[in-house]
Motif scaffolding. Structure first.
Motif, PDB file in Angstrom:
ATOM      1  N   LEU A   1      78.987 -62.624-101.782  1.00  0.00           N
ATOM      2  CA  LEU A   1      79.035 -61.751-102.735  1.00  0.00           C
ATOM      3  C   LEU A   1      79.434 -60.840-102.422  1.00  0.00           C
ATOM      4  O   LEU A   1      79.295 -59.457-102.429  1.00  0.00           O
ATOM      5  CB  LEU A   1      78.733 -61.757-104.387  1.00  0.00           C
ATOM      6  CG  LEU A   1      78.862 -63.047-105.240  1.00  0.00           C
ATOM      7  CD1 LEU A   1      78.045 -62.901-106.269  1.00  0.00           C
ATOM      8  CD2 LEU A   1      80.284 -62.905-105.939  1.00  0.00           C
TER       9      LEU A   1
ATOM     10  N   ALA B   1      80.581 -56.681-101.953  1.00  0.00           N
ATOM     11  CA  ALA B   1      80.139 -55.794-102.443  1.00  0.00           C
ATOM     12  C   ALA B   1      80.082 -54.961-101.710  1.00  0.00           C
ATOM     13  O   ALA B   1      80.860 -53.508-101.699  1.00  0.00           O
ATOM     14  CB  ALA B   1      78.391 -56.047-102.509  1.00  0.00           C
TER      15      ALA B   1
ATOM     16  N   CYS C   1      86.266 -59.973-106.268  1.00  0.00           N
ATOM     17  CA  CYS C   1      84.857 -59.231-107.373  1.00  0.00           C
ATOM     18  C   CYS C   1      85.214 -59.644-108.848  1.00  0.00           C
ATOM     19  O   CYS C   1      84.437 -60.280-109.867  1.00  0.00           O
ATOM     20  CB  CYS C   1      84.750 -57.693-107.265  1.00  0.00           C
ATOM     21  SG  CYS C   1      83.765 -57.548-105.813  1.00  0.00           S
TER      22      CYS C   1
END
Length: 520
Positions: free
Chosen positions: A42, A46, A240
């Protein structure tokens, strides 16, 4: 008869104290490490998703193509989950609670589809019936590959349900079907919901089957974006969105599971439950089991046999094939061992402790499973190149990739097993002065051992079939059966690919067979 279900051990003062108590460090530290590994991709997403600014990321999210991909992915996932619940629960009930002829054989056959990769099943069906390509073919291949994820925990839960409750319901005038619906089925809900969650995450992250069936989903779009452009932002944004879907699915499964736990305070009845006689339904039940086994196991094997027998492009290289088998077993064994060790504390915390922290740890463990293997692999490559270069293209990094991808398999199995173990025994051990590590080693793990072993077997089989992450993270020069199979298929050398596909199925069938035989 109405059955009231409460969290295991929570009806007593000790159970309520346990539900509020913070997990000990011996569980919390490794569980936090597991969650951190699962969340590592993640961080990469990001960075990639926002490197061109939030406005650009929002434009990708709001694009018509993204909305269409969302609808197609969710539609496929919902359909496959519904069909897997139908297949898994019905087969579990037939093989465990009815007088089905040759029940042990059908139990083993119901687990063998775990050995058939979804992309091999897709290839088998589309090569025989090209008209299946698209939504129908993807649904068929994924359903036949995934329904054991529902069957195995449901069958295990059925064996643990105390038959005295069902007998009491029948003594009060309920028939067999009403007893199943009102007494048995509610107790199967945690196991079936956990299996359905695994199926949903598998479908969202699948790349091979949807690619062969030419059905556009998030995973295929992400793979295309990574290969077709130097701009990684669109693929990162789509990834995401997959993470958000994963969190929503895990939260939904937690709510459907509720706070119910089912544990015996003793060994229960000494005799097995009476099996329901099928009578005139025996032939339809056998036809149903035969049709599922034929479609999920026999047909792919027959197709591979055809390509091996009549293909003129097959080039048998026994040394290369054997090397690929050894590499496959090695990486799958290491990956399964690491995954189970890190899943154990997460599963125990999820089963025994309530609160926001416990829920966050469990939900974090599921984060990587819905990500495409290529996304997880690229995140680990990014991390290793920048912060841990000695790990780049080394075996430990590949094992970490497997942990991130398949941690939920072991967590789900461990949690279900711990939920069915009597928590009062752990309370007794603590009251006798045992430390948390001693309680875990001497009480919790032995009681949950069958479920943990099942999770290890599932993880081993699934790692053997993993393709995108293995392609990117394997050490230079290492080939597994999956990578050799894909290399031959990409150039349409189906006959040359058939020996690797057959070997992959045969090797994966060993733990699948043992798992089914152990549970029969």
């Amino acid at each position: 008869m109405t059955t009231t279900l409460r969290p295991a051990g929570a009806s007593t003062p000790a159970g309520r104290r346990r539900a509020r108590r913070r997990p000990p460090a011996v569980l919390l530290v490794p569980a936090t490490l597991a969650a951190a590994l699962a969340l590592l991709p993640l961080g990469y997403l990001a960075v990639r998703a926002l490197e061109n600014g939030p406005g650009y990321a929002w434009d990708v999210l709001a694009a018509e193509r993204t909305v269409e991909l969302l609808g197609r992915s969710l539609g496929l996932t919902a359909t496959v989950v519904a069909l897997c619940l139908l297949l898994g629960v019905s087969l579990a009930w037939l093989t465990v609670r009815t007088a089905l002829p040759a029940a042990r054989l059908w139990t083993v056959l119901a687990t063998l589809p775990l050995a058939v990769p979804s992309y091999v099943a897709a290839f088998a069906w589309v090569s025989a019936a090209p008209g299946l390509a698209g939504f129908t073919g993807a649904t068929l291949a994924l359903t036949l590959a995934c329904f054991p994820y529902v069957y195995l925990p449901t069958a295990a839960a059925l064996r643990r349900v105390d038959p005295a409750q069902e007998e009491a319901a029948r003594s009060l005038g309920l028939g067999a079907w009403r007893t199943f619906a009102r007494v048995t089925l509610p107790q199967l809900r945690p196991a079936a919901a956990g299996g359905g969650l695994l199926v949903a995450l598998y479908v969202l992250s699948d790349f091979g089957a949807v690619s062969i069936m030419r059905y556009e989903t998030f995973t295929r779009a992400i793979h295309t974006s990574y290969r077709a452009s130097f701009d990684r932002t669109p693929a990162a944004v789509l990834s995401c969105l997959l993470v958000v879907l994963t969190v929503l699915l895990v939260v939904g499964e937690n709510r459907s599971r509720g706070r119910a736990g089912h544990a015996r305070t003793g060994s229960g009845t000494a005799r097995p439950p009476l099996r329901l006689r099928l009578g005139r339904w025996t032939v339809p039940a056998l036809a149903w089991c035969t049709a599922v086994a034929a479609a999920a196991v026999a047909f792919p094997l027959a197709t591979l046999g055809y390509w091996i027998a009549v293909g003129n492009s097959a080039t048998w290289e026994p040394a290369r094939l054997w090397d690929a088998v050894q590499n496959t077993v090695t990486v799958a064994g290491l990956g399964a061992l690491a995954t189970v060790l890190l899943a154990l504390p997460v599963g125990v915390i999820a089963a025994r402790y309530r609160g926001r922290g416990a829920r966050l740890l469990e939900q974090a463990a599921y984060a990587g499973h819905a990500l495409p293997g290529i996304t997880v692999a690229l995140a680990l490559v990014f991390f290793s190149v920048r912060y841990a270069y000695p790990l780049y293209q080394q075996l430990p990094l590949l094992v970490v990739g497997y942990v991130v991808l398949f941690l939920p398999l072991a967590v789900s199995a461990t949690r279900s097993a711990v939920l069915q173990a009597p928590p009062v025994l752990e309370d007794a051990a603590r009251s006798l002065g045992r430390r948390p590590l001693q309680v875990l080693r001497e009480v919790t793990v032995p009681l949950a051992a069958p479920g943990v072993a099942a999770g290890a077997a599932l993880t081993f089989v699934v790692i053997m079939k993993e393709l995108p992450a293995t392609l990117l993270l394997r050490p230079t020069g290492m080939d597994t059966l999956a990578t050799r199979l894909w290399a031959e298929t990409t150039v349409s050398a189906y006959a040359a690919a058939a020996p690797y596909a057959a070997a992959l199925i045969l090797v994966a069938a060993v733990p699948a067979y043992l798992l089914g035989r152990h549970r029969s």
